[in-house]
Design a protein around this motif. Structure first.
Motif, PDB file in Angstrom:
ATOM      1  N   GLU A   1      46.911  99.229  12.352  1.00  0.00           N
ATOM      2  CA  GLU A   1      47.608 100.369  11.770  1.00  0.00           C
ATOM      3  C   GLU A   1      46.644 101.445  11.290  1.00  0.00           C
ATOM      4  O   GLU A   1      46.941 102.635  11.397  1.00  0.00           O
ATOM      5  CB  GLU A   1      48.497  99.890  10.623  1.00  0.00           C
ATOM      6  N   GLU A   2      45.496 101.042  10.772  1.00  0.00           N
ATOM      7  CA  GLU A   2      44.508 102.061  10.390  1.00  0.00           C
ATOM      8  C   GLU A   2      44.113 102.869  11.629  1.00  0.00           C
ATOM      9  O   GLU A   2      43.988 104.085  11.581  1.00  0.00           O
ATOM     10  CB  GLU A   2      43.278 101.393   9.754  1.00  0.00           C
ATOM     11  N   LYS A   3      43.933 102.171  12.741  1.00  0.00           N
ATOM     12  CA  LYS A   3      43.592 102.851  13.997  1.00  0.00           C
ATOM     13  C   LYS A   3      44.747 103.733  14.448  1.00  0.00           C
ATOM     14  O   LYS A   3      44.547 104.863  14.908  1.00  0.00           O
ATOM     15  CB  LYS A   3      43.245 101.790  15.064  1.00  0.00           C
ATOM     16  N   SER A   4      45.980 103.244  14.299  1.00  0.00           N
ATOM     17  CA  SER A   4      47.155 104.030  14.697  1.00  0.00           C
ATOM     18  C   SER A   4      47.218 105.339  13.911  1.00  0.00           C
ATOM     19  O   SER A   4      47.512 106.401  14.479  1.00  0.00           O
ATOM     20  CB  SER A   4      48.452 103.253  14.461  1.00  0.00           C
ATOM     21  N   ALA A   5      46.938 105.270  12.611  1.00  0.00           N
ATOM     22  CA  ALA A   5      46.968 106.478  11.778  1.00  0.00           C
ATOM     23  C   ALA A   5      45.924 107.480  12.275  1.00  0.00           C
ATOM     24  O   ALA A   5      46.188 108.683  12.369  1.00  0.00           O
ATOM     25  CB  ALA A   5      46.717 106.107  10.319  1.00  0.00           C
ATOM     26  N   GLU A   6      44.753 106.959  12.629  1.00  0.00           N
ATOM     27  CA  GLU A   6      43.672 107.819  13.130  1.00  0.00           C
ATOM     28  C   GLU A   6      44.111 108.483  14.447  1.00  0.00           C
ATOM     29  O   GLU A   6      43.928 109.686  14.627  1.00  0.00           O
ATOM     30  CB  GLU A   6      42.481 106.887  13.376  1.00  0.00           C
TER      31      GLU A   6
ATOM     32  N   ILE B   1      51.177  98.863   6.116  1.00  0.00           N
ATOM     33  CA  ILE B   1      50.024  98.456   5.305  1.00  0.00           C
ATOM     34  C   ILE B   1      50.467  98.125   3.862  1.00  0.00           C
ATOM     35  O   ILE B   1      51.130  98.931   3.211  1.00  0.00           O
ATOM     36  CB  ILE B   1      48.933  99.550   5.339  1.00  0.00           C
ATOM     37  N   GLY B   2      50.089  96.949   3.399  1.00  0.00           N
ATOM     38  CA  GLY B   2      50.495  96.455   2.080  1.00  0.00           C
ATOM     39  C   GLY B   2      51.556  95.362   2.198  1.00  0.00           C
ATOM     40  O   GLY B   2      51.723  94.540   1.308  1.00  0.00           O
ATOM     41  N   GLU B   3      52.290  95.354   3.323  1.00  0.00           N
ATOM     42  CA  GLU B   3      53.408  94.421   3.475  1.00  0.00           C
ATOM     43  C   GLU B   3      53.098  93.291   4.460  1.00  0.00           C
ATOM     44  O   GLU B   3      53.994  92.522   4.839  1.00  0.00           O
ATOM     45  CB  GLU B   3      54.661  95.184   3.937  1.00  0.00           C
ATOM     46  N   GLU B   4      51.837  93.171   4.849  1.00  0.00           N
ATOM     47  CA  GLU B   4      51.469  92.245   5.943  1.00  0.00           C
ATOM     48  C   GLU B   4      51.874  90.797   5.684  1.00  0.00           C
ATOM     49  O   GLU B   4      52.217  90.060   6.618  1.00  0.00           O
ATOM     50  CB  GLU B   4      49.956  92.288   6.203  1.00  0.00           C
ATOM     51  N   ALA B   5      51.828  90.379   4.413  1.00  0.00           N
ATOM     52  CA  ALA B   5      52.130  88.974   4.104  1.00  0.00           C
ATOM     53  C   ALA B   5      53.583  88.627   4.440  1.00  0.00           C
ATOM     54  O   ALA B   5      53.907  87.464   4.706  1.00  0.00           O
ATOM     55  CB  ALA B   5      51.854  88.680   2.638  1.00  0.00           C
ATOM     56  N   VAL B   6      54.440  89.636   4.448  1.00  0.00           N
ATOM     57  CA  VAL B   6      55.864  89.385   4.720  1.00  0.00           C
ATOM     58  C   VAL B   6      56.050  88.980   6.179  1.00  0.00           C
ATOM     59  O   VAL B   6      56.578  87.899   6.482  1.00  0.00           O
ATOM     60  CB  VAL B   6      56.714  90.635   4.373  1.00  0.00           C
ATOM     61  N   ALA B   7      55.598  89.836   7.090  1.00  0.00           N
ATOM     62  CA  ALA B   7      55.795  89.532   8.520  1.00  0.00           C
ATOM     63  C   ALA B   7      55.042  88.267   8.913  1.00  0.00           C
ATOM     64  O   ALA B   7      55.600  87.392   9.595  1.00  0.00           O
ATOM     65  CB  ALA B   7      55.324  90.701   9.374  1.00  0.00           C
ATOM     66  N   VAL B   8      53.801  88.162   8.458  1.00  0.00           N
ATOM     67  CA  VAL B   8      52.976  87.023   8.891  1.00  0.00           C
ATOM     68  C   VAL B   8      53.499  85.717   8.292  1.00  0.00           C
ATOM     69  O   VAL B   8      53.647  84.716   9.002  1.00  0.00           O
ATOM     70  CB  VAL B   8      51.493  87.266   8.529  1.00  0.00           C
TER      71      VAL B   8
END
Ligand SMILES: Cc1ncc(C[n+]2csc(CCOP(=O)(O)OP(=O)(O)O)c2C)c(N)n1
Ligand SMILES: [Mg+2]
Length: 347
Positions: A46-51, A66-73
């Motif tokens: 996602e950092e790359k996507s923003a760039e 970003i910040g919510e990764e623990a939910v999906a994983v």
């Protein structure tokens, strides 16, 4: 008042230091490293996507997870490849955790024909039938009836599957949420409702759009079992989702799990974020799910700098490869421009 009958409080020295591992570590090292790998892949992707969005390579809407990764994983660990997944427009995390190749997702955001939706959906409409990933829905709440329909099909055809439906706190204000919970409960359909409560629906704070902001309570009105879990703790999410999915799998009807989380970035790339204080965001960042998890793994001596270096290198390779795949992908041929748009005219 002194109560002579009660035992004296333990002196502070007898308390275990906060950093001591629990008696039994609740995770196997290989599994822990895989959870961390998946969360870091989402973060770096996602950092790359923003760039790339800033560079104009990705256009349209882009909502970062970003910040919510623990939910999906965490949640995805409880689901098999036979189960169905329905997500929202903020679905990069779910798609990656489901195992859709990062290249197919990046190419989709580029609008290339080698994207997972042939470049026609973009960031908000990832889709992969082979992996039973049914969107990517831009309409808030739009995925809920789809999930109920998938579960109804499974019920009618006797397939022992669960359909997991991710949606935001904003969707709880939609009629589709209430209709979907009601029907799923009435027909005891195997739907796992996963409410990602990040406290905001665009710029509207939860307390400004919900008279009852304790969202797990909404399920009670439909006789649906529910629970809330710390969405910043990947192990807690995994554990709660395993229990909830297990109950659904056993035929107990739907279950609603509320995952309490926070998005660190703006609602979308176009949001100036005027509705929340920077201090609030910083406070939540101190509960970054990736840092939290790494800290715990270190305290359990399951993880060190060499592991982090290896995971970061693997993730960087995956993201680079995804960009290469997207860059090299073909555009849809011009003659396909109206395919799936207009039906042929039958004279
Ligand atoms: C039916 C509908 N109404 C309004 C919108 C505009 N909209 C896009 S995202 C969003 C907020 C949804 O918030 P939430 O469900 O909490 O998800 P989050 O963005 O926080 O992940 C809104 C209102 C929409 N896409 N669909
Ligand atoms: Mg929200």
């Amino acid at each position: 008042m002194i109560d002579a009958g009660s035992p004296a409080p333990l002196p502070p020295a007898s308390l275990p230091p906060a950093s001591l591992p629990p008696a039994s570590i609740p995770v196997v090292r290989e599994h822990a490293l895989e959870l961390l790998h998946q969360m870091l892949l989402i973060r770096r992707f996602e950092e790359k996507s923003a760039e790339l969005y800033t560079l104009g390579k990705i256009r349209g809407f882009l909502h970062l997870y970003i910040g919510e990764e623990a939910v999906a994983v965490g949640a995805m660990q409880a689901l098999t490849m036979d189960d169905g997944i329905v997500a929202t427009y903020r679905e990069h995390g779910q798609a990656l955790a489901r195992g859709i190749p990062a290249g197919a997702l990046m190419a989709e955001m580029y609008g290339k024909a080698n994207g997972c939706s042939r470049g026609r959906g973009g960031s908000m409409h990832f889709f992969d039938v082979a992996r039973r990933f049914y969107g990517g829905h831009a309409i808030v709440g739009g995925g809920l009836p789809v999930a109920v329909g998938l579960a109804l099909a499974d019920r009618m055809q006797g397939r022992p599957r669960v359909t997991a439906c991710f949606f935001g706190d904003g969707a709880v204000a939609e009629g589709e949420f209430h209709e979907s919970l009601n029907l799923a409960a009435l027909w005891r359909l195997p739907v796992l409702f996963l409410c990602e409560n990040n406290l905001y629906a665009m710029g509207t704070a939860l307390e400004r759009h919900q008279a009852q902001p304790d969202l797990r309570l909404k399920a009670q009105g439909y006789a649906v079992a529910s629970e809330a879990v710390d969405g910043m703790d990947v192990l807690a999410v995994e554990e709660a989702t395993r229990r909830a999915a297990g109950a659904v799998r056993l035929g107990g009807g739907p279950f609603l799990l509320e995952l309490r989380t926070y998005r660190f970035r703006a609602h979308s790339m176009a949001d100036p974020e005027l509705y929340r204080a920077k201090e609030e965001v910083e406070q939540w960042k101190s509960r970054d799910p990736i840092s939290l998890f790494m800290g715990r793994l270190r305290s359990w001596q399951l993880f060190d700098d060499a592991d982090l270096g290896a995971i970061e290198a693997r993730v960087a390779g995956q993201v680079d490869e995804a960009v290469r795949f997207a860059e090299a992908g073909p555009w849809e041929p011009l003659e396909d421009l109206t395919r799936d748009v207009y039906t042929p005219v039958h004279q």
